[in-house]
Write a protein that holds these residues in place. Structure first.
Motif, short mmCIF file in Angstrom:
data_model
loop_
_atom_site.label_atom_id
_atom_site.label_comp_id
_atom_site.label_asym_id
_atom_site.label_seq_id
_atom_site.Cartn_x
_atom_site.Cartn_y
_atom_site.Cartn_z
N SER A 12 57.48 95.29 101.89
CA SER A 12 58.34 94.81 102.98
C SER A 12 58.99 93.52 102.52
O SER A 12 58.32 92.66 101.95
CB SER A 12 57.52 94.55 104.25
OG SER A 12 58.29 93.85 105.21
N GLU A 13 60.27 93.41 102.78
CA GLU A 13 60.99 92.20 102.41
C GLU A 13 61.58 91.54 103.67
O GLU A 13 62.41 90.65 103.58
CB GLU A 13 62.12 92.50 101.41
CG GLU A 13 61.62 92.88 100.03
CD GLU A 13 61.00 91.72 99.25
OE1 GLU A 13 61.23 90.55 99.62
OE2 GLU A 13 60.29 91.99 98.26
N ARG A 14 61.11 92.01 104.83
CA ARG A 14 61.67 91.42 106.06
C ARG A 14 61.29 89.95 106.16
O ARG A 14 60.27 89.52 105.61
CB ARG A 14 61.20 92.20 107.29
CG ARG A 14 59.78 91.93 107.68
CD ARG A 14 59.38 92.52 109.01
NE ARG A 14 57.99 92.14 109.29
CZ ARG A 14 57.65 91.02 109.92
NH1 ARG A 14 58.57 90.19 110.37
NH2 ARG A 14 56.37 90.72 110.12
N GLN A 15 62.13 89.20 106.85
CA GLN A 15 61.84 87.78 107.03
C GLN A 15 60.50 87.64 107.74
O GLN A 15 60.28 88.26 108.78
CB GLN A 15 62.93 87.14 107.89
CG GLN A 15 64.08 86.62 107.06
CD GLN A 15 65.07 85.84 107.91
OE1 GLN A 15 64.71 85.24 108.90
NE2 GLN A 15 66.32 85.89 107.51
N SER A 17 57.65 88.63 106.62
CA SER A 17 56.75 89.74 106.29
C SER A 17 55.35 89.24 105.90
O SER A 17 55.20 88.35 105.06
CB SER A 17 57.33 90.54 105.12
OG SER A 17 56.31 91.30 104.47
N LYS A 20 54.64 90.19 102.29
CA LYS A 20 55.26 89.27 101.33
C LYS A 20 54.42 87.99 101.21
O LYS A 20 54.23 87.46 100.11
CB LYS A 20 56.68 88.94 101.80
CG LYS A 20 57.63 88.68 100.67
CD LYS A 20 59.06 88.70 101.16
CE LYS A 20 59.97 87.95 100.21
NZ LYS A 20 59.85 88.35 98.81
N ARG A 43 63.84 95.77 98.20
CA ARG A 43 64.93 95.96 99.15
C ARG A 43 66.28 95.62 98.52
O ARG A 43 67.27 96.29 98.77
CB ARG A 43 64.70 95.09 100.40
CG ARG A 43 65.77 95.28 101.46
CD ARG A 43 65.44 94.54 102.75
NE ARG A 43 65.50 93.09 102.58
CZ ARG A 43 65.32 92.22 103.56
NH1 ARG A 43 65.05 92.66 104.79
NH2 ARG A 43 65.38 90.92 103.34
#
Ligand SMILES: Cc1cc2nc3c(=O)[nH]c(=O)nc-3n(C[C@H](O)[C@H](O)[C@H](O)COP(=O)(O)O)c2cc1C
Length: 197
Positions: A12-15, A17, A20, A43
């Protein structure tokens, strides 16, 4: 012997995460142990959803070669990945599915050749009570059965990940930190031994 080179991947590279963040904790532990760590943002590869018609029309997207090159330049992989409905998420599966379609070319091996025999340490993080534990065995099976990677037996699923990190991104609980280090230590031991062999 030169430092073990570790490729760092997050599913996952979501802000914000949690995976991460967990990957960053593992990376720090690996660096402290003398490894060279290089992150790759899956991503950012912007690979389209695998589609046989697309492959027939335009071939494997060039970005899959970025993943292959990163694997070829590493001795080991650290993968921290979320669990989606008990499975590894599409970002991981789709990236590796495209990788598996790469032929040998330009003196480089196939995508599958780039993963074969490569040690991997697997982590997961989730706000849930199991921390993504259910997906870890599937991730393990996917990378070993299909990609001939060598997952180390040690693994760690970070439960209640939404409460686990302090404001600097460190794990608050020493036992959880030790569990991450346990995975990293095992990975570096295996990768170091293979590198020396
Ligand atoms: C489609 C979807 C399915 C999910 N399924 C699970 C699950 O099976 N187990 C779990 O612990 N969390 C599940 N979650 C919650 C994720 O663990 C949570 O969104 C987590 O923050 C994702 O990881 P990230 O923080 O690294 O982005 C799911 C989330 C989504 C979006």
């Amino acid at each position: 012997m030169s430092a073990v080179r570790v490729l760092l991947l997050s599913g996952s590279e979501r802000q914000g995460s949690f995976n991460k963040k967990l990957a960053a904790v593992a990376a720090e532990a690996a660096r402290r142990a003398g490894a060279e760590v290089t992150p790759l943002d899956l991503r950012a590869l912007a690979l389209p959803l695998y589609d046989g018609d697309l492959e027939k029309a335009s071939g494997v997207p060039a970005a899959a070669r970025t993943l292959r090159d990163a694997l070829l330049a590493s001795d080991a992989v650290l993968l921290a990945t979320p669990e989606y409905n008990g499975f590894p998420p599409p970002l991981v599966i789709n990236s590796f599915d495209w990788l598996s379609r790469l032929p040998a070319e330009d003196a480089k091996p196939t995508g599958l050749g780039a993963t074969a025999g490569k040690p991997v340490g697997i982590l997961a993080a989730s706000p849930g009570l199991l921390g993504g534990l259910r997906s870890l065995n599937f991730t393990r099976q996917y990378v070993s059965m299909a990609f001939a990677m060598l997952p180390v037996p040690q693994q760690f699923a970070l439960a209640r990940a939404n409460e686990a990190f302090d404001e600097h991104g460190a794990l608050k609980d020493a036992k959880q930190q030790a569990a991450v280090e346990n995975v990293v230590t095992a990975l570096l031991r295996v990768a170091g031994a293979l590198k020396a062999a």
